[in-house]
Design a protein around this motif. Structure first.
Motif, short mmCIF file in Angstrom:
data_model
loop_
_atom_site.label_atom_id
_atom_site.label_comp_id
_atom_site.label_asym_id
_atom_site.label_seq_id
_atom_site.Cartn_x
_atom_site.Cartn_y
_atom_site.Cartn_z
N UNK A 1 59.23 85.84 27.74
CA UNK A 1 59.49 87.18 27.22
C UNK A 1 59.84 87.17 25.74
N UNK A 2 60.53 86.13 25.28
CA UNK A 2 60.93 86.03 23.88
C UNK A 2 59.78 85.87 22.91
N UNK A 3 58.59 85.66 23.42
CA UNK A 3 57.40 85.58 22.57
C UNK A 3 56.77 86.95 22.33
N UNK A 4 57.32 87.97 22.96
CA UNK A 4 56.76 89.32 22.81
C UNK A 4 57.57 90.13 21.82
N UNK A 5 56.93 91.09 21.21
CA UNK A 5 57.64 91.94 20.25
C UNK A 5 58.74 92.74 20.95
N UNK B 1 46.33 86.43 27.98
CA UNK B 1 46.48 84.97 27.97
C UNK B 1 47.88 84.55 28.40
N UNK B 2 48.89 85.23 27.88
CA UNK B 2 50.26 84.88 28.24
C UNK B 2 50.57 85.26 29.69
N UNK B 3 50.03 86.36 30.14
CA UNK B 3 50.21 86.77 31.53
C UNK B 3 49.62 85.72 32.47
N UNK B 4 48.43 85.25 32.14
CA UNK B 4 47.82 84.20 32.96
C UNK B 4 48.67 82.93 32.95
N UNK B 5 49.20 82.58 31.79
CA UNK B 5 50.03 81.37 31.67
C UNK B 5 51.28 81.46 32.56
N UNK B 6 51.98 82.57 32.52
CA UNK B 6 53.22 82.64 33.31
C UNK B 6 52.93 82.61 34.80
N UNK C 1 61.78 83.05 37.18
CA UNK C 1 61.89 82.28 35.93
C UNK C 1 60.51 81.98 35.36
N UNK C 2 59.56 81.67 36.22
CA UNK C 2 58.20 81.39 35.76
C UNK C 2 57.59 82.62 35.09
N UNK C 3 57.69 83.75 35.76
CA UNK C 3 57.09 84.96 35.21
C UNK C 3 57.78 85.43 33.93
N UNK C 4 59.09 85.24 33.84
CA UNK C 4 59.84 85.79 32.72
C UNK C 4 60.10 84.79 31.59
N UNK D 1 55.64 93.62 37.21
CA UNK D 1 55.30 94.84 36.48
C UNK D 1 55.72 94.73 35.01
N UNK D 2 56.89 94.19 34.76
CA UNK D 2 57.37 94.02 33.39
C UNK D 2 56.43 93.14 32.58
N UNK D 3 56.08 91.96 33.11
CA UNK D 3 55.24 91.06 32.32
C UNK D 3 53.84 91.63 32.13
N UNK D 4 53.36 92.40 33.09
CA UNK D 4 52.06 93.05 32.92
C UNK D 4 52.09 94.04 31.76
#
Length: 166
Positions: free
Chosen positions: A79-83, A42-47, A73-76, A33-36
């Motif tokens: 996170x540092x690439x997001x604002x 594009x980043x969501x698909x990558x993780x 770890x894969x999904x998160x 839910x957090x990554x969504x």
């Protein structure tokens, strides 16, 4: 594909590829839910692809590892690439810090959170990550399959095709 009711009337699709389904726990649902909320498409698909490739490699290599930790770890890991989570360190460390804080504040065990931190912080560290615990090595490998095609020859073409059509 099957549907899973995760409470509150919210339905989530559980995807199975090649007989593999992601681990399902309150932590994995919260992380998803957090990554969504914070990642671009594009980043969501990558993780997500990072996890599928990591899981495939872990299974075919016969490794013993904590599937939930690899999934988290894969999904998160970006996170540092997001604002929302970019801070003052390199993005891998910002990502690891954000993931660790998120997980421990939601009751995830500290020792497992440290493993997730290491997997995220080292996910771009060639020559280091693959020499660490399987969870750390797998996140590194999964991300690098997706970004650079490294180890792609170890994954069946049909599995790759199925992952790419998600």
């Amino acid at each position: 594909m099957a549907k899973l009711d995760i409470g509150g009337g919210h339905m989530s699709t559980i995807v199975t590829i090649g007989g593999i389904s992601p681990p399902d726990s309150s932590f994995t649902r919260q992380a998803s839910s957090l990554v969504e909320r914070v990642h671009s498409g594009a980043l969501l698909n990558h993780v997500h692809r990072t996890w599928w490739f990591a899981e495939f490699l872990g299974r075919t290599r016969g490794l013993k590892y904590d599937r939930e930790a690899v999934y988290l770890a894969s999904l998160l890991h970006d996170l540092g690439l997001t604002s929302a989570f970019a801070a003052d360190q390199r993005f891998e460390v910002d990502s690891a810090e954000a993931a660790s804080l998120f997980l421990t504040s939601n009751g995830y065990p500290e020792q497992k959170a440290e493993l997730v931190w290491d997997a995220i912080a080292l996910h771009s560290s060639a020559g280091i990550a693959e020499r660490k615990q399987p969870e750390i090595a797998l996140v590194y490998m999964g991300a690098h399959v997706d970004v650079f095609g490294l180890r792609l020859d170890e994954i069946t073409p049909s599995f790759v095709d199925d992952v790419l059509t998600l």
